[in-house]
Motif scaffolding. Structure first.
Motif, PDB file in Angstrom:
ATOM      1  N   ILE A  86      -4.186  -0.571  -1.263  1.00  0.00           N
ATOM      2  CA  ILE A  86      -5.498  -0.957  -0.751  1.00  0.00           C
ATOM      3  C   ILE A  86      -6.455   0.190  -1.055  1.00  0.00           C
ATOM      4  O   ILE A  86      -6.286   1.297  -0.567  1.00  0.00           O
ATOM      5  CB  ILE A  86      -5.427  -1.259   0.755  1.00  0.00           C
ATOM      6  CG1 ILE A  86      -4.409  -2.379   1.032  1.00  0.00           C
ATOM      7  CG2 ILE A  86      -6.819  -1.652   1.269  1.00  0.00           C
ATOM      8  CD1 ILE A  86      -4.153  -2.637   2.502  1.00  0.00           C
ATOM      9  N   ARG A  87      -7.453  -0.095  -1.889  1.00  0.00           N
ATOM     10  CA  ARG A  87      -8.349   0.931  -2.413  1.00  0.00           C
ATOM     11  C   ARG A  87      -9.768   0.743  -1.883  1.00  0.00           C
ATOM     12  O   ARG A  87     -10.310  -0.362  -1.894  1.00  0.00           O
ATOM     13  CB  ARG A  87      -8.335   0.828  -3.932  1.00  0.00           C
ATOM     14  CG  ARG A  87      -9.186   1.814  -4.660  1.00  0.00           C
ATOM     15  CD  ARG A  87      -8.934   1.667  -6.140  1.00  0.00           C
ATOM     16  NE  ARG A  87     -10.149   1.945  -6.871  1.00  0.00           N
ATOM     17  CZ  ARG A  87     -10.181   2.089  -8.181  1.00  0.00           C
ATOM     18  NH1 ARG A  87      -9.093   1.953  -8.892  1.00  0.00           N
ATOM     19  NH2 ARG A  87     -11.302   2.356  -8.779  1.00  0.00           N
ATOM     20  N   THR A  88     -10.387   1.841  -1.452  1.00  0.00           N
ATOM     21  CA  THR A  88     -11.779   1.776  -1.009  1.00  0.00           C
ATOM     22  C   THR A  88     -12.692   1.679  -2.222  1.00  0.00           C
ATOM     23  O   THR A  88     -12.278   1.942  -3.349  1.00  0.00           O
ATOM     24  CB  THR A  88     -12.171   3.031  -0.196  1.00  0.00           C
ATOM     25  OG1 THR A  88     -12.261   4.152  -1.077  1.00  0.00           O
ATOM     26  CG2 THR A  88     -11.193   3.316   0.927  1.00  0.00           C
ATOM     27  N   ARG A  89     -13.935   1.348  -1.996  1.00  0.00           N
ATOM     28  CA  ARG A  89     -14.912   1.298  -3.093  1.00  0.00           C
ATOM     29  C   ARG A  89     -15.128   2.666  -3.703  1.00  0.00           C
ATOM     30  O   ARG A  89     -15.687   2.794  -4.784  1.00  0.00           O
ATOM     31  CB  ARG A  89     -16.241   0.753  -2.574  1.00  0.00           C
ATOM     32  CG  ARG A  89     -16.178  -0.726  -2.264  1.00  0.00           C
ATOM     33  CD  ARG A  89     -17.521  -1.229  -1.906  1.00  0.00           C
ATOM     34  NE  ARG A  89     -18.337  -1.243  -3.105  1.00  0.00           N
ATOM     35  CZ  ARG A  89     -19.300  -2.105  -3.334  1.00  0.00           C
ATOM     36  NH1 ARG A  89     -19.567  -3.019  -2.450  1.00  0.00           N
ATOM     37  NH2 ARG A  89     -20.005  -2.044  -4.433  1.00  0.00           N
ATOM     38  N   TYR A  90     -14.712   3.705  -3.008  1.00  0.00           N
ATOM     39  CA  TYR A  90     -14.913   5.075  -3.470  1.00  0.00           C
ATOM     40  C   TYR A  90     -13.703   5.608  -4.225  1.00  0.00           C
ATOM     41  O   TYR A  90     -13.671   6.767  -4.599  1.00  0.00           O
ATOM     42  CB  TYR A  90     -15.242   5.974  -2.269  1.00  0.00           C
ATOM     43  CG  TYR A  90     -16.521   5.538  -1.589  1.00  0.00           C
ATOM     44  CD1 TYR A  90     -17.735   6.137  -1.902  1.00  0.00           C
ATOM     45  CD2 TYR A  90     -16.512   4.511  -0.663  1.00  0.00           C
ATOM     46  CE1 TYR A  90     -18.917   5.722  -1.289  1.00  0.00           C
ATOM     47  CE2 TYR A  90     -17.685   4.096  -0.046  1.00  0.00           C
ATOM     48  CZ  TYR A  90     -18.874   4.696  -0.369  1.00  0.00           C
ATOM     49  OH  TYR A  90     -20.040   4.282   0.234  1.00  0.00           O
ATOM     50  N   GLY A  91     -12.681   4.766  -4.431  1.00  0.00           N
ATOM     51  CA  GLY A  91     -11.541   5.144  -5.249  1.00  0.00           C
ATOM     52  C   GLY A  91     -10.383   5.765  -4.505  1.00  0.00           C
ATOM     53  O   GLY A  91      -9.454   6.279  -5.131  1.00  0.00           O
ATOM     54  N   TYR A  92     -10.377   5.735  -3.173  1.00  0.00           N
ATOM     55  CA  TYR A  92      -9.277   6.286  -2.392  1.00  0.00           C
ATOM     56  C   TYR A  92      -8.395   5.155  -1.867  1.00  0.00           C
ATOM     57  O   TYR A  92      -8.857   4.035  -1.696  1.00  0.00           O
ATOM     58  CB  TYR A  92      -9.818   7.127  -1.230  1.00  0.00           C
ATOM     59  CG  TYR A  92     -10.505   8.379  -1.710  1.00  0.00           C
ATOM     60  CD1 TYR A  92      -9.782   9.550  -1.894  1.00  0.00           C
ATOM     61  CD2 TYR A  92     -11.858   8.377  -2.014  1.00  0.00           C
ATOM     62  CE1 TYR A  92     -10.407  10.693  -2.363  1.00  0.00           C
ATOM     63  CE2 TYR A  92     -12.491   9.515  -2.480  1.00  0.00           C
ATOM     64  CZ  TYR A  92     -11.756  10.672  -2.652  1.00  0.00           C
ATOM     65  OH  TYR A  92     -12.377  11.801  -3.128  1.00  0.00           O
ATOM     66  N   TYR A  93      -7.129   5.483  -1.607  1.00  0.00           N
ATOM     67  CA  TYR A  93      -6.147   4.483  -1.201  1.00  0.00           C
ATOM     68  C   TYR A  93      -5.724   4.686   0.245  1.00  0.00           C
ATOM     69  O   TYR A  93      -5.508   5.820   0.686  1.00  0.00           O
ATOM     70  CB  TYR A  93      -4.910   4.575  -2.109  1.00  0.00           C
ATOM     71  CG  TYR A  93      -5.227   4.252  -3.540  1.00  0.00           C
ATOM     72  CD1 TYR A  93      -5.146   2.945  -4.000  1.00  0.00           C
ATOM     73  CD2 TYR A  93      -5.639   5.246  -4.425  1.00  0.00           C
ATOM     74  CE1 TYR A  93      -5.463   2.643  -5.316  1.00  0.00           C
ATOM     75  CE2 TYR A  93      -5.955   4.946  -5.740  1.00  0.00           C
ATOM     76  CZ  TYR A  93      -5.866   3.644  -6.183  1.00  0.00           C
ATOM     77  OH  TYR A  93      -6.184   3.342  -7.475  1.00  0.00           O
ATOM     78  N   LEU A  94      -5.565   3.576   0.986  1.00  0.00           N
ATOM     79  CA  LEU A  94      -5.065   3.660   2.355  1.00  0.00           C
ATOM     80  C   LEU A  94      -3.579   3.976   2.323  1.00  0.00           C
ATOM     81  O   LEU A  94      -2.831   3.409   1.534  1.00  0.00           O
ATOM     82  CB  LEU A  94      -5.290   2.351   3.105  1.00  0.00           C
ATOM     83  CG  LEU A  94      -6.716   1.824   3.213  1.00  0.00           C
ATOM     84  CD1 LEU A  94      -6.762   0.666   4.209  1.00  0.00           C
ATOM     85  CD2 LEU A  94      -7.691   2.910   3.619  1.00  0.00           C
ATOM     86  N   SER A  95      -3.160   4.881   3.192  1.00  0.00           N
ATOM     87  CA  SER A  95      -1.769   5.325   3.224  1.00  0.00           C
ATOM     88  C   SER A  95      -1.337   5.512   4.671  1.00  0.00           C
ATOM     89  O   SER A  95      -2.114   5.997   5.497  1.00  0.00           O
ATOM     90  CB  SER A  95      -1.636   6.651   2.462  1.00  0.00           C
ATOM     91  OG  SER A  95      -0.304   7.085   2.452  1.00  0.00           O
ATOM     92  N   GLY A  96      -0.095   5.147   4.973  1.00  0.00           N
ATOM     93  CA  GLY A  96       0.445   5.353   6.313  1.00  0.00           C
ATOM     94  C   GLY A  96       0.724   6.838   6.529  1.00  0.00           C
ATOM     95  O   GLY A  96       1.405   7.469   5.732  1.00  0.00           O
ATOM     96  N   VAL A  97       0.185   7.412   7.612  1.00  0.00           N
ATOM     97  CA  VAL A  97       0.429   8.815   7.936  1.00  0.00           C
ATOM     98  C   VAL A  97       1.916   8.965   8.257  1.00  0.00           C
ATOM     99  O   VAL A  97       2.454   8.221   9.068  1.00  0.00           O
ATOM    100  CB  VAL A  97      -0.456   9.271   9.120  1.00  0.00           C
ATOM    101  CG1 VAL A  97      -0.098  10.674   9.564  1.00  0.00           C
ATOM    102  CG2 VAL A  97      -1.921   9.176   8.733  1.00  0.00           C
ATOM    103  N   ASN A  98       2.568   9.912   7.604  1.00  0.00           N
ATOM    104  CA  ASN A  98       4.019  10.102   7.748  1.00  0.00           C
ATOM    105  C   ASN A  98       4.772   8.805   7.464  1.00  0.00           C
ATOM    106  O   ASN A  98       5.825   8.564   8.030  1.00  0.00           O
ATOM    107  CB  ASN A  98       4.371  10.633   9.144  1.00  0.00           C
ATOM    108  CG  ASN A  98       3.740  11.983   9.392  1.00  0.00           C
ATOM    109  OD1 ASN A  98       3.682  12.825   8.501  1.00  0.00           O
ATOM    110  ND2 ASN A  98       3.244  12.185  10.588  1.00  0.00           N
ATOM    111  N   GLY A  99       4.218   7.979   6.624  1.00  0.00           N
ATOM    112  CA  GLY A  99       4.866   6.720   6.266  1.00  0.00           C
ATOM    113  C   GLY A  99       4.618   5.606   7.258  1.00  0.00           C
ATOM    114  O   GLY A  99       5.098   4.505   7.093  1.00  0.00           O
ATOM    115  N   GLY A 100       3.890   5.865   8.322  1.00  0.00           N
ATOM    116  CA  GLY A 100       3.664   4.846   9.351  1.00  0.00           C
ATOM    117  C   GLY A 100       4.671   5.021  10.466  1.00  0.00           C
ATOM    118  O   GLY A 100       5.285   6.069  10.618  1.00  0.00           O
ATOM    119  N   GLY A 101       4.869   3.995  11.228  1.00  0.00           N
ATOM    120  CA  GLY A 101       5.802   4.066  12.338  1.00  0.00           C
ATOM    121  C   GLY A 101       5.184   4.632  13.595  1.00  0.00           C
ATOM    122  O   GLY A 101       5.839   4.768  14.609  1.00  0.00           O
ATOM    123  N   SER A 102       3.890   4.965  13.537  1.00  0.00           N
ATOM    124  CA  SER A 102       3.233   5.484  14.734  1.00  0.00           C
ATOM    125  C   SER A 102       2.476   4.357  15.401  1.00  0.00           C
ATOM    126  O   SER A 102       1.743   3.627  14.774  1.00  0.00           O
ATOM    127  CB  SER A 102       2.290   6.628  14.371  1.00  0.00           C
ATOM    128  OG  SER A 102       1.319   6.198  13.453  1.00  0.00           O
TER     129      SER A 102
END
Length: 194
Positions: free
Chosen positions: A149-165
């Motif tokens: 999932i990419r923002t219009r500014y070219g960055y990608y959403l990522s789960g912090v520590n892989g998620g699970g929080s």
């Protein structure tokens, strides 16, 4: 349930009573486009979708169904419920040709990536109109139903520590796709399905 696949009409809006009555803002001409060519695809997103971390299997959720400025997201719920159900509201553009989506919660709020490149803690879910910070591309990754999932500014959403929080700030942005930033998008859920 069915996995979202590429295809569909990229110029069609997702129609529902909650999105049809929501006022829409157009992105400013000064909003920078994502880095590199547009690579997002159209998603068959009707009527509801879940967003699941491919890294941990946990689902992305909007605390209280949206409307919060801090501690608004959770990532790690093993079984989706109402908070983990979203509408992907399409925002087609011609400059460059791309299909952007705003992720809308069950309460009608939008996930906002403040500045488009937010570190953890700078995402909230209190927006009622989608514009540049709410517009995201779904970039196919390897197999059907998996996307970055990419923002219009070219960055990608990522789960912090892989998620699970669970509640907190479980999602941040990165400059490239990494394993924690691959999501399974599953659509075709009715309002009654969890």
């Amino acid at each position: 349930m069915k996995d979202a696949g590429a295809g569909g009409d990229p110029n069609s809006k997702i129609s529902s009573s909650s999105t049809a009555s929501t006022p829409r803002a157009t992105a400013s001409a000064n909003v920078p486009r994502g880095v590199g060519p547009a690579t997002g695809v159209a998603i068959n997103a009707e009527p509801y979708c879940t967003i699941q971390s491919n890294y941990t299997g946990g689902y992305l959720g909007a605390i209280a169904g949206g409307g919060l400025l801090t501690g608004a997201l959770q990532l790690g719920t093993p079984v989706p419920d109402a908070w983990e159900r979203f509408k992907l509201v399409s925002e087609p553009t011609d400059d460059p040709p791309a299909v952007y989506y705003a992720i809308q919660t069950v309460n009608g709020n939008f996930i906002t990536v403040v500045g488009g490149d937010a570190p953890a803690g700078e995402m909230h879910i209190d927006g009622t109109v989608a514009s540049g910070w709410e517009e995201l591309e779904f970039v196919p990754v390897n197999e059907k139903g998996l996307y970055a999932i990419r923002t219009r500014y070219g960055y990608y959403l990522s789960g912090v520590n892989g998620g699970g929080s669970l509640p907190g700030d479980p999602v941040s942005t990165t400059s490239k796709i990494d394993p924690r930033g691959v999501w399974r998008i599953t659509c075709g859920l009715s309002e009654a399905q969890s």
